[in-house]
Design a protein around this motif. Structure first.
Motif, PDB file in Angstrom:
ATOM      1  N   ARG A 234     -19.989 -11.283  39.146  1.00 30.21           N
ATOM      2  CA  ARG A 234     -19.352 -12.605  39.075  1.00 30.21           C
ATOM      3  C   ARG A 234     -17.855 -12.456  38.846  1.00 30.21           C
ATOM      4  N   ALA A 235     -17.462 -11.542  37.973  1.00 30.71           N
ATOM      5  CA  ALA A 235     -16.043 -11.320  37.714  1.00 30.71           C
ATOM      6  C   ALA A 235     -15.346 -10.764  38.952  1.00 30.71           C
ATOM      7  N   VAL A 236     -16.027  -9.886  39.677  1.00 32.41           N
ATOM      8  CA  VAL A 236     -15.447  -9.351  40.910  1.00 32.41           C
ATOM      9  C   VAL A 236     -15.171 -10.478  41.890  1.00 32.41           C
ATOM     10  N   ALA A 237     -16.110 -11.422  42.022  1.00 34.54           N
ATOM     11  CA  ALA A 237     -15.918 -12.545  42.946  1.00 34.54           C
ATOM     12  C   ALA A 237     -14.731 -13.407  42.527  1.00 34.54           C
ATOM     13  N   VAL A 238     -14.605 -13.668  41.223  1.00 33.50           N
ATOM     14  CA  VAL A 238     -13.483 -14.482  40.728  1.00 33.50           C
ATOM     15  C   VAL A 238     -12.168 -13.745  40.946  1.00 33.50           C
TER      16      VAL A 238
END
Length: 324
Positions: A234-238
């Motif tokens: 999720r952090a990678v996507a953000v």
């Protein structure tokens, strides 16, 4: 984004000798006032204090920092200053030194900030937009010389750029550098400016905060990049969505005014090299499919602001460059 200096004011003036080369520069933000004493182009003293809202609050905060700086450098009392430069968020009238639309400072209607500060300090004051001041300070601190050509892209609560083109600030009628309000996702949410999907909604500290509200008390930018580096999907996507938007802002600046450098600054730039490398990587991927973009070397133009003092340093330089 107008500084109260004469039209076509160049960037950093050449160093000279004597007290006239000493100036104070202050960056006024929503949470703090950051001030420096600049002597012959070098920072001699530095102070920070919490800021207060409204015209009276700004004047009191600036006065407190100036008093502390004067105590730090007693051999440069007020008569020895060339002037005081103050960078603020908002719209500055270059003729009167009034400031309006500075909502983060509790100022909406135009207020006579320059005159109020000059009366309180007993010294000439130059008031300018904070991002413009940071562009001057970045060019000076990076040692780019009198013909510096750069865009200072401020990644803070909002998104805006200060434009220093061939050594001269480009102010326009007040909208120069407002890249944050270039539509990026036309089907996106409504922006405060009235448009939809503006870059500011995707490439700013506020955008990261909205996308990652559970930062555990840490800045959202730091939390996102830390978790992304640890492999959190999720952090990678953000992170990747944010970097794509910042890269679009940088590419837009190069394709419109062909600046030699895009300097990443503002609060989010505290991320350091991971931010620069991430933006450059996005631009490199785009260039891989476009000979036109490849020829422009967009990744090679991305730089980090050299330190957190560029805004007050630039404000001091504006005071030195202003007519007496």
């Amino acid at each position: 984004m107008a500084l109260t200096t004469s039209p076509g004011t160049p960037g950093p003036p050449p160093a000279a000798h004597g007290p006239a080369t000493a100036a104070l520069g202050l960056d006024v933000g929503a949470s703090k006032v950051h001030g420096v004493v600049l002597v012959d182009g070098a920072v001699r003293a530095e102070r920070r204090t919490p800021s207060r809202p409204g015209l009276d609050g700004v004047v009191a905060s600036v006065t407190a920092v100036v008093a502390a700086l004067a105590a730090d450098v007693p051999d440069l009392a007020a008569p020895g200053w060339a002037g005081v430069g103050v960078g603020v968020p908002g719209v500055v009238d270059p003729r009167t030194g009034t400031v309006g639309h500075a909502v983060n400072l509790g100022v909406s209607a135009p207020v006579p900030l320059r005159d109020a500060l000059s009366a309180a300090l007993g010294a000439p004051v130059v008031v300018g937009n904070d991002v413009d001041a940071a562009a001057l300070g970045a060019a000076h601190t990076l040692g780019l010389g009198p013909g510096a050509d750069l865009a200072y892209l401020s990644l803070g609560t909002g998104l805006a750029a200060g434009l220093l083109l061939d050594g001269r600030l480009r102010r326009g009628g007040g909208a120069a550098g407002e890249v944050g309000h270039v539509p990026y996702r036309p089907d996106g949410p409504r922006c405060a400016c009235g448009q939809h999907g503006c870059l500011e909604l995707y490439a700013s500290g506020s955008a990261l905060q909205a996308a990652w509200p559970d930062a555990g008390g840490a800045p959202a930018a730091a939390a996102v990049f830390r978790r992304a580096a640890a492999g959190d999907p999720r952090a990678v996507a953000v992170r990747e969505a944010f970097l794509d938007a910042v890269a679009t802002a940088a590419q837009t600046l190069v394709l419109t005014v062909d600046v030699a450098h895009v300097v990443l600054g503002g609060g989010v730039a505290a991320l350091g090299e991971p931010l620069r490398a991430g933006v450059s990587a996005v631009l490199a991927r785009r260039a891989a499919g476009s000979p036109f973009l490849a020829a422009l070397d967009l990744p090679g133009r991305i730089r980090l602001a050299p330190d957190g003092r560029v805004a007050p340093v630039g404000a001091a330089l504006a005071a030195l460059a202003s007519p007496a």
